[in-house]
Write an enzyme that holds these catalytic residues in place. Structure first.
Site, PDB file in Angstrom:
ATOM      1  N   THR A  42      24.644   9.384  29.339  1.00  0.00           N
ATOM      2  CA  THR A  42      25.502   8.208  29.434  1.00  0.00           C
ATOM      3  C   THR A  42      26.006   7.942  30.819  1.00  0.00           C
ATOM      4  O   THR A  42      25.913   8.787  31.688  1.00  0.00           O
ATOM      5  CB  THR A  42      26.722   8.568  28.591  1.00  0.00           C
ATOM      6  OG1 THR A  42      26.271   8.836  27.316  1.00  0.00           O
ATOM      7  CG2 THR A  42      27.737   7.499  28.559  1.00  0.00           C
ATOM      8  N   ASP A  58      28.139   2.460  28.981  1.00  0.00           N
ATOM      9  CA  ASP A  58      26.872   1.780  28.699  1.00  0.00           C
ATOM     10  C   ASP A  58      26.611   1.931  27.203  1.00  0.00           C
ATOM     11  O   ASP A  58      27.451   2.467  26.476  1.00  0.00           O
ATOM     12  CB  ASP A  58      25.742   2.392  29.534  1.00  0.00           C
ATOM     13  CG  ASP A  58      25.389   3.780  29.048  1.00  0.00           C
ATOM     14  OD1 ASP A  58      24.202   4.039  28.824  1.00  0.00           O
ATOM     15  OD2 ASP A  58      26.307   4.598  28.883  1.00  0.00           O
ATOM     16  N   ARG A  60      23.399   3.027  25.708  1.00  0.00           N
ATOM     17  CA  ARG A  60      22.106   3.610  25.341  1.00  0.00           C
ATOM     18  C   ARG A  60      22.293   5.027  24.814  1.00  0.00           C
ATOM     19  O   ARG A  60      22.997   5.827  25.428  1.00  0.00           O
ATOM     20  CB  ARG A  60      21.196   3.628  26.567  1.00  0.00           C
ATOM     21  CG  ARG A  60      19.865   4.331  26.317  1.00  0.00           C
ATOM     22  CD  ARG A  60      19.021   4.350  27.552  1.00  0.00           C
ATOM     23  NE  ARG A  60      18.489   3.012  27.827  1.00  0.00           N
ATOM     24  CZ  ARG A  60      17.653   2.758  28.837  1.00  0.00           C
ATOM     25  NH1 ARG A  60      17.290   3.722  29.622  1.00  0.00           N
ATOM     26  NH2 ARG A  60      17.219   1.539  29.030  1.00  0.00           N
ATOM     27  N   LYS A  74      30.104   3.642  22.439  1.00  0.00           N
ATOM     28  CA  LYS A  74      30.585   4.905  22.987  1.00  0.00           C
ATOM     29  C   LYS A  74      32.075   4.930  23.198  1.00  0.00           C
ATOM     30  O   LYS A  74      32.624   5.962  23.571  1.00  0.00           O
ATOM     31  CB  LYS A  74      29.889   5.181  24.315  1.00  0.00           C
ATOM     32  CG  LYS A  74      28.413   5.330  24.106  1.00  0.00           C
ATOM     33  CD  LYS A  74      27.698   5.743  25.335  1.00  0.00           C
ATOM     34  CE  LYS A  74      26.209   5.606  25.092  1.00  0.00           C
ATOM     35  NZ  LYS A  74      25.424   5.859  26.255  1.00  0.00           N
ATOM     36  N   GLY A  88      27.641  13.173  25.897  1.00  0.00           N
ATOM     37  CA  GLY A  88      27.189  14.450  25.382  1.00  0.00           C
ATOM     38  C   GLY A  88      26.435  14.253  24.086  1.00  0.00           C
ATOM     39  O   GLY A  88      25.765  13.251  23.896  1.00  0.00           O
ATOM     40  N   SER A 170      25.548  11.551  32.419  1.00  0.00           N
ATOM     41  CA  SER A 170      24.457  11.844  33.336  1.00  0.00           C
ATOM     42  C   SER A 170      24.456  10.873  34.513  1.00  0.00           C
ATOM     43  O   SER A 170      23.928  11.165  35.572  1.00  0.00           O
ATOM     44  CB  SER A 170      23.118  11.774  32.608  1.00  0.00           C
ATOM     45  OG  SER A 170      23.018  10.534  31.946  1.00  0.00           O
ATOM     46  N   ASP A 207      20.210   5.853  36.729  1.00  0.00           N
ATOM     47  CA  ASP A 207      20.061   6.993  35.833  1.00  0.00           C
ATOM     48  C   ASP A 207      19.183   6.579  34.660  1.00  0.00           C
ATOM     49  O   ASP A 207      19.364   5.515  34.091  1.00  0.00           O
ATOM     50  CB  ASP A 207      21.443   7.439  35.332  1.00  0.00           C
ATOM     51  CG  ASP A 207      21.345   8.546  34.331  1.00  0.00           C
ATOM     52  OD1 ASP A 207      22.041   8.475  33.311  1.00  0.00           O
ATOM     53  OD2 ASP A 207      20.557   9.474  34.559  1.00  0.00           O
ATOM     54  N   SER A 210      20.957   6.171  31.036  1.00  0.00           N
ATOM     55  CA  SER A 210      21.925   5.104  30.741  1.00  0.00           C
ATOM     56  C   SER A 210      21.203   3.783  30.799  1.00  0.00           C
ATOM     57  O   SER A 210      20.257   3.604  31.570  1.00  0.00           O
ATOM     58  CB  SER A 210      23.045   5.078  31.771  1.00  0.00           C
ATOM     59  OG  SER A 210      23.468   6.355  32.059  1.00  0.00           O
TER      60      SER A 210
END
Lengths: 275, 131
Positions: A42, A58, A60, A74, A88, A170, A207, A210
């Site tokens: 994320t 985000d 995803r 999220k 996580g 991430s 990243d 995400s």
């Protein structure tokens, strides 16, 4: 079936019966091809501004290399004045925030007060430390209470940090770069929203874990503004045709109908009160 | 005060050896270590928590406070159904303060919906120490 080797009723809570079997499986699969849990990979970010807290995330959710959910939510509700972003393992963040929310609701019903952010942090810290990091939940908690505007982060082992701006997941390094550059104390609402949006956008661009849309949640003393989605991704796919198969696509070869013979064993009537 | 059992995986038979008739053959590897790092700490979590709280209470308020509380715990622990039936533990929960908190033990592994059922006679005999 009553088993004669069960001498004690099983304890409630986590069940470790299959741990030995799973350890044996890992040896069999040679290279860890055991199914991976759904991680959120994320970018989540939060900023404290003049009148409250802005949280952004985000949408995803990935499962190794596949995008499992394009519109994952999220930002979780904890209480009317506290919201929590989770990175996580998806199930862990979901369940942990649900438990936290339930506990705080019971508390506020008992005491008649709105919960404070520091209470949520303490409950989370105790819960996560108890399980020594096995629950993979990196959470950003933000809220407004009678003592002010707060932003905390809680790590999977129970570590807590209180900071004015944060990013986790991430994509946190990319997002932190933007936040470090643009953060000032006592920002205005629109500037704060733009800063968080830019930070999450940077995480999405740089990243792999995400992507897709950006959700923003603004918490102030007046109330909460949960904007979902704040910004939609311009790379949306358009389904050109319908993928449902129409009736008759699979030909039926034979049909056999066997009526079940049932006999009436017992008939009881119960009067219903219809007043 | 209860002492917390460390080797929670001791073989359960008379004289401390494995009872092959009831529990099958033994394997040294299975008994050396718990297979999950959390297994032992979770098994004794409530006991450890209580022990810590009582010891703090003793240090702050003197011996009498935990002594009185222990007496109440002991009394509440005796209000149980028979071993193979699910007891609500309401008095114990109220004393511990866990009647208004929700944790994983309330959601996962609900004993009322467990798939395994024990033999009632054997469970009662085990509880009474006759087995």
């Amino acid at each position: 079936m009553a088993l004669s080797n069960v001498l004690d009723s099983p304890a409630a809570g986590f069940n470790f019966d299959n741990a030995a079997r799973n350890a044996a499986f890992e040896g069999l699969f040679e290279g860890g091809q055991t199914p991976k849990p759904l991680k959120t990979g994320t970018t989540i970010a939060g900023v404290v501004f003049k009148d409250g807290v802005v949280l952004g995330a985000d949408t995803r959710a990935t499962s190794s290399e596949v995008v499992a959910d394009k519109m994952c939510a999220k930002i979780h509700y904890i209480s009317p004045n506290i919201y929590c972003c989770g990175a996580g393992t998806a199930a862990d963040t979901e369940k942990t925030t649900d438990l936290l929310s339930s506990n705080l609701t019971v508390f506020s019903l008992n005491s008649g007060r709105n919960p404070r952010v520091v209470m949520a942090v303490n409950i989370l810290q105790d819960m996560l430390y108890r399980y020594h990091g096995q629950i993979g939940a990196n959470l950003i908690l933000g809220g407004v209470d009678c003592t002010g505007n707060h932003l905390y982060t809680v790590g999977p082992y129970g570590s807590v940090n209180k900071v004015p701006y944060l990013a986790m997941g991430s994509g946190d390094l990319a997002a932190l770069g933007i936040l470090e550059d643009g953060f000032q104390h006592d920002l205005e609402l629109e500037k704060a929203k733009k800063l968080v949006r830019d930070a999450v956008h940077s995480g999405i661009m740089n990243d792999l874990g995400s992507g897709n849309n950006i959700d923003i949640c603004v918490i102030t003393a007046e109330g909460v503004d949960y904007i979902r989605p704040f910004q939609e991704s311009e790379f949306k796919d358009r389904r050109e045709i319908k993928y449902k198969y129409r009736q008759g696509t699979t030909p039926v070869l034979t049909k056999k109908i066997t009526p079940l013979k049932m006999e009436v064993v017992q008939e009881t009537t119960q009067k219903m009160e219809t007043v | 005060m209860y002492s917390v059992p460390v080797a929670g995986l001791c073989p359960q038979g008379s004289y401390g050896i494995q009872d092959s008739l009831r529990s099958g053959f033994t394997s040294v590897k299975n008994e050396l270590l718990p297979s999950h790092p959390l297994e032992l700490s979770e098994k004794n979590f409530v006991l450890n928590q209580d022990k810590m709280n009582f010891s703090t209470l003793r240090n702050i308020q003197g011996l009498h406070a935990p002594l009185k509380l222990q007496m109440e715990y002991r009394a509440a622990r005796q209000i149980q159904r028979l071993p193979f039936l699910q007891s609500s533990n309401l008095a114990l929960d109220t004393l511990r303060g866990s009647d208004d908190t929700i944790g994983f033990e309330d959601i996962l592994g609900d004993p009322a919906q467990s798939e395994m059922m024990g033999e009632p006679h054997m469970m009662v005999e085990y509880k009474l120490g006759l087995l």
